[in-house]
Design a protein around this motif. Structure first.
Motif, short mmCIF file in Angstrom:
data_model
loop_
_atom_site.label_atom_id
_atom_site.label_comp_id
_atom_site.label_asym_id
_atom_site.label_seq_id
_atom_site.Cartn_x
_atom_site.Cartn_y
_atom_site.Cartn_z
N UNK A 1 0.82 -1.19 0.00
CA UNK A 1 0.00 0.00 0.00
C UNK A 1 0.87 1.26 0.00
N UNK A 2 1.96 1.28 0.77
CA UNK A 2 2.83 2.46 0.82
C UNK A 2 3.32 2.83 -0.58
N UNK A 3 3.58 1.83 -1.41
CA UNK A 3 4.18 2.09 -2.71
C UNK A 3 3.25 2.87 -3.65
N UNK A 4 1.97 2.96 -3.34
CA UNK A 4 1.05 3.69 -4.21
C UNK A 4 1.03 5.20 -3.93
N UNK A 5 1.75 5.63 -2.91
CA UNK A 5 1.81 7.07 -2.59
C UNK A 5 3.11 7.65 -3.14
N UNK A 6 3.04 8.88 -3.62
CA UNK A 6 4.16 9.51 -4.33
C UNK A 6 4.96 10.50 -3.48
N UNK A 7 4.36 11.04 -2.45
CA UNK A 7 5.02 12.05 -1.61
C UNK A 7 4.80 11.67 -0.15
N UNK A 8 5.83 11.90 0.67
CA UNK A 8 5.74 11.52 2.09
C UNK A 8 6.09 12.69 3.00
N UNK A 9 5.39 12.74 4.10
CA UNK A 9 5.68 13.73 5.14
C UNK A 9 5.43 13.08 6.50
N UNK A 10 6.38 13.23 7.40
CA UNK A 10 6.21 12.72 8.76
C UNK A 10 5.46 13.74 9.58
N UNK A 11 4.45 13.28 10.31
CA UNK A 11 3.65 14.17 11.16
C UNK A 11 3.65 13.60 12.58
N UNK A 12 4.26 14.31 13.51
CA UNK A 12 4.23 13.83 14.91
C UNK A 12 2.86 14.15 15.52
N UNK A 13 2.37 13.24 16.34
CA UNK A 13 1.16 13.56 17.10
C UNK A 13 1.58 14.40 18.31
N UNK A 14 0.60 15.12 18.85
CA UNK A 14 0.86 15.97 20.02
C UNK A 14 0.00 15.47 21.18
N UNK A 15 0.40 15.77 22.36
CA UNK A 15 -0.35 15.39 23.56
C UNK A 15 -1.81 15.84 23.43
N UNK A 16 -2.04 17.04 22.93
CA UNK A 16 -3.38 17.61 22.82
C UNK A 16 -4.23 16.91 21.75
N UNK A 17 -3.62 16.09 20.89
CA UNK A 17 -4.38 15.38 19.86
C UNK A 17 -5.21 14.24 20.43
N UNK A 18 -4.79 13.71 21.59
CA UNK A 18 -5.52 12.60 22.22
C UNK A 18 -6.84 13.11 22.80
N UNK A 19 -7.87 12.29 22.70
CA UNK A 19 -9.14 12.66 23.31
C UNK A 19 -9.32 11.88 24.61
N UNK A 20 -10.47 12.01 25.21
CA UNK A 20 -10.74 11.39 26.51
C UNK A 20 -10.64 9.86 26.46
N UNK A 21 -10.77 9.29 25.24
CA UNK A 21 -10.68 7.84 25.08
C UNK A 21 -9.25 7.35 24.89
N UNK A 22 -8.29 8.28 24.88
CA UNK A 22 -6.89 7.90 24.83
C UNK A 22 -6.32 7.69 23.45
N UNK A 23 -7.04 8.12 22.41
CA UNK A 23 -6.48 8.01 21.06
C UNK A 23 -6.63 9.35 20.33
N UNK A 24 -5.91 9.49 19.22
CA UNK A 24 -5.99 10.71 18.44
C UNK A 24 -7.41 10.86 17.93
N UNK A 25 -8.02 11.99 18.24
CA UNK A 25 -9.41 12.23 17.87
C UNK A 25 -9.59 12.29 16.36
N UNK A 26 -10.75 11.85 15.90
CA UNK A 26 -10.99 11.75 14.45
C UNK A 26 -10.80 13.07 13.71
N UNK A 27 -11.15 14.20 14.28
CA UNK A 27 -11.03 15.46 13.55
C UNK A 27 -9.57 15.83 13.33
N UNK A 28 -8.67 15.32 14.14
CA UNK A 28 -7.24 15.62 13.98
C UNK A 28 -6.72 15.06 12.66
#
Length: 137
Positions: free
Chosen positions: A1-28
Motif C-alpha cells: 500500500x505504501x508504494x502507491x503514494x508519491x510524496x511523504x511527510x512525517x507528522x508527529x502527534x501531540x499530547x493535545x491530539x488525544x481525546x478522553x478515550x486515549x487516542x488521536x481524535x478523528x477530527x485531527x
C-alpha cells in the motif's frame, strides 16, 4: 500500500491530539490531511498569500482502520486520484512510523477558484505540472 503514494511527510502527534478515550481524535486526521496537502502545495509554488488562484476544499472524507495515540509519529503518504481542469482529488494514507499497515486513509477535493471572484479557475500550469507527478491510476 505504501508504494502507491508519491510524496511523504512525517507528522508527529501531540499530547493535545488525544481525546478522553486515549487516542488521536478523528477530527485531527482532517487537520493532518490539510497539513500534508498544503505543505506540498506551498513547496510546489502555490502562493497562499497573493496568488491569483486558491484551492477551496469542497469535499473531505476519512476511513479509520486503527487507533493511534501520542507519542506516535505518522507517515502521511500523498497521491492524486483525479486531476481535472479546476479540481483535484488528493488521497492521503496514514501509517505508523515504519509500519506498512494503513491506520487511516482519506481524501480532500480542492476546486481552484479566482481569489477575488471565487469562480472556478484553471489549476495554474506550474502546479498542474507538479500535480501530474503525484497522479496514480
Amino acid at each position: 500500500m505504501r508504494e502507491s503514494y508519491r510524496h511523504w511527510q512525517r507528522i508527529p502527534t501531540r499530547w493535545a491530539d488525544n481525546d478522553v478515550y486515549g487516542h488521536v481524535n478523528n477530527v485531527v486526521h482532517y487537520a493532518f490531511m490539510d497539513t500534508v496537502i498544503n505543505t506540498w502545495l506551498i513547496a510546489s509554488g502555490l502562493d497562499i498569500h497573493e496568488g491569483a488562484e486558491i484551492g477551496l476544499c469542497v469535499e473531505s472524507h476519512c476511513n479509520y482502520r486503527a487507533s493511534v495515540s501520542f507519542p506516535d509519529a505518522l507517515d502521511a503518504g500523498l497521491r492524486i486520484g483525479h486531476l481535472g481542469r479546476s479540481s483535484v482529488r488528493y488521497e492521503v494514507g496514514f501509517f505508523r512510523e515504519g509500519d506498512d499497515d494503513v491506520v487511516a486513509e482519506g481524501h480532500f477535493v480542492h476546486v481552484f477558484v479566482d481569489r477575488t471572484t471565487r469562480k472556478p479557475a484553471e489549476i495554474p500550469a506550474h502546479l498542474r505540472t507538479a500535480m501530474e507527478g503525484l497522479v496514480v491510476t
